[in-house]
Scaffold this motif. Structure first.
Motif, PDB file in Angstrom:
ATOM      1  N   SER A 112       0.824  -1.436   0.070  1.00  0.00           N
ATOM      2  CA  SER A 112      -0.151   0.275  -0.147  1.00  0.00           C
ATOM      3  C   SER A 112       0.858   1.137   0.121  1.00  0.00           C
ATOM      4  CB  SER A 112      -0.886   0.103   1.359  1.00  0.00           C
ATOM      5  OG  SER A 112      -1.765  -1.019   1.213  1.00  0.00           O
ATOM      6  N   TYR A 117      -6.984   3.081  -3.055  1.00  0.00           N
ATOM      7  CA  TYR A 117      -6.960   3.836  -1.708  1.00  0.00           C
ATOM      8  C   TYR A 117      -5.362   3.943  -1.649  1.00  0.00           C
ATOM      9  CZ  TYR A 117      -4.702  -0.532  -0.403  1.00  0.00           C
ATOM     10  OH  TYR A 117      -3.662  -1.436  -0.399  1.00  0.00           O
ATOM     11  N   PHE A 174      -2.771   5.436   2.121  1.00  0.00           N
ATOM     12  CA  PHE A 174      -2.572   5.939   3.400  1.00  0.00           C
ATOM     13  C   PHE A 174      -1.738   7.375   3.409  1.00  0.00           C
ATOM     14  CE2 PHE A 174      -3.254   1.496   3.646  1.00  0.00           C
ATOM     15  CZ  PHE A 174      -4.220   1.119   4.582  1.00  0.00           C
ATOM     16  N   ALA A 188      -6.521   6.613   6.066  1.00  0.00           N
ATOM     17  CA  ALA A 188      -6.969   5.790   4.929  1.00  0.00           C
ATOM     18  C   ALA A 188      -8.000   6.636   3.814  1.00  0.00           C
ATOM     19  CB  ALA A 188      -7.424   4.499   5.491  1.00  0.00           C
ATOM     20  N   ASP A 200     -10.192   6.455   0.541  1.00  0.00           N
ATOM     21  CA  ASP A 200     -10.746   5.702  -0.701  1.00  0.00           C
ATOM     22  C   ASP A 200     -10.638   6.613  -1.836  1.00  0.00           C
ATOM     23  OD1 ASP A 200     -12.517   4.069  -2.465  1.00  0.00           O
ATOM     24  OD2 ASP A 200     -14.128   4.174  -1.004  1.00  0.00           O
ATOM     25  N   THR A 232     -12.686   8.546   4.270  1.00  0.00           N
ATOM     26  CA  THR A 232     -11.684   8.221   5.088  1.00  0.00           C
ATOM     27  C   THR A 232     -11.909   7.715   6.439  1.00  0.00           C
ATOM     28  OG1 THR A 232     -11.710  10.436   6.419  1.00  0.00           O
ATOM     29  CG2 THR A 232     -10.543  10.360   4.252  1.00  0.00           C
ATOM     30  N   TYR A 255      -2.517  -1.556  10.836  1.00  0.00           N
ATOM     31  CA  TYR A 255      -2.341  -1.272   9.514  1.00  0.00           C
ATOM     32  C   TYR A 255      -2.165  -2.450   8.514  1.00  0.00           C
ATOM     33  CZ  TYR A 255       0.312   0.000   5.502  1.00  0.00           C
ATOM     34  OH  TYR A 255       0.995   0.167   4.171  1.00  0.00           O
ATOM     35  N   SER A 294      -3.999  -3.011   5.288  1.00  0.00           N
ATOM     36  CA  SER A 294      -3.473  -2.930   3.674  1.00  0.00           C
ATOM     37  C   SER A 294      -3.528  -4.237   3.269  1.00  0.00           C
ATOM     38  CB  SER A 294      -2.086  -2.657   4.410  1.00  0.00           C
ATOM     39  OG  SER A 294      -1.230  -2.431   3.147  1.00  0.00           O
ATOM     40  N   PHE A 344     -12.822  -1.290   1.297  1.00  0.00           N
ATOM     41  CA  PHE A 344     -12.673  -0.073   2.123  1.00  0.00           C
ATOM     42  C   PHE A 344     -13.953   0.208   3.026  1.00  0.00           C
ATOM     43  CE2 PHE A 344     -12.486   4.447   3.124  1.00  0.00           C
ATOM     44  CZ  PHE A 344     -10.763   4.606   3.296  1.00  0.00           C
TER      45      PHE A 344
END
Length: 141
Positions: A12, A72, A74, A90, A92, A100, A108, A112, A122
């Motif tokens: 991610s 997506y 982060f 996070a 989208d 978010t 995480y 992820s 998401f």
């Protein structure tokens, strides 16, 4: 218009947008490593991404070619850098662009991994966030 960087395969994108504290950035990466999330992240720390808004991120992804679109990402934003828990934001970029939730390093890797392989959406994580908008596992640990 900016273009968004691409994450490594099966990782991610963790995009730094706050550059006020290099030690906080290092602490975030160490925290992710401690929870086995370091290998599932592509860290990008380039000052031209400083202060990007959610709308600018959505617009940049919308302008990307089909093969360069992200689902997506982060953000390591000001909250990430100042909050002792180091929660990433996070974001989208596909189904509900701009939606978010926060995710502390402890969760995480789970988020992820599931988003990367499209095992979960998401919205499933965002809907499980607590009242503060932070995902803390499905059991609220």
């Amino acid at each position: 218009m900016i273009s968004l960087p691409q994450p490594d395969d099966l990782a991610s994108l963790v995009l730094r947008t706050d550059f006020t504290d290099d030690a906080a950035w290092d602490a975030l990466k160490m925290a992710l490593h401690a929870w086995e999330g370091h290998g599932s992240a592509t860290f990008v720390s380039e000052p031209h991404y400083a202060g990007l808004s959610l709308q600018e991120l959505v617009d940049a992804d919308n302008a990307a070619s089909h093969e360069n679109k992200l689902t997506y990402l982060f953000l390591a934003d000001a909250t990430t850098m100042t909050d002792g828990e180091r929660p990433l934001l996070a974001v989208d970029l596909t189904h509900e662009p701009g939606r978010t939730f926060r995710v502390p390093p402890r969760w995480y890797a789970d988020v992820s991994a599931n988003l990367t392989i499209a095992n979960m959406d998401f919205a499933e994580f965002a809907d499980a966030a607590d009242r503060s908008g932070t995902y803390r596992g499905f059991d609220g640990d």
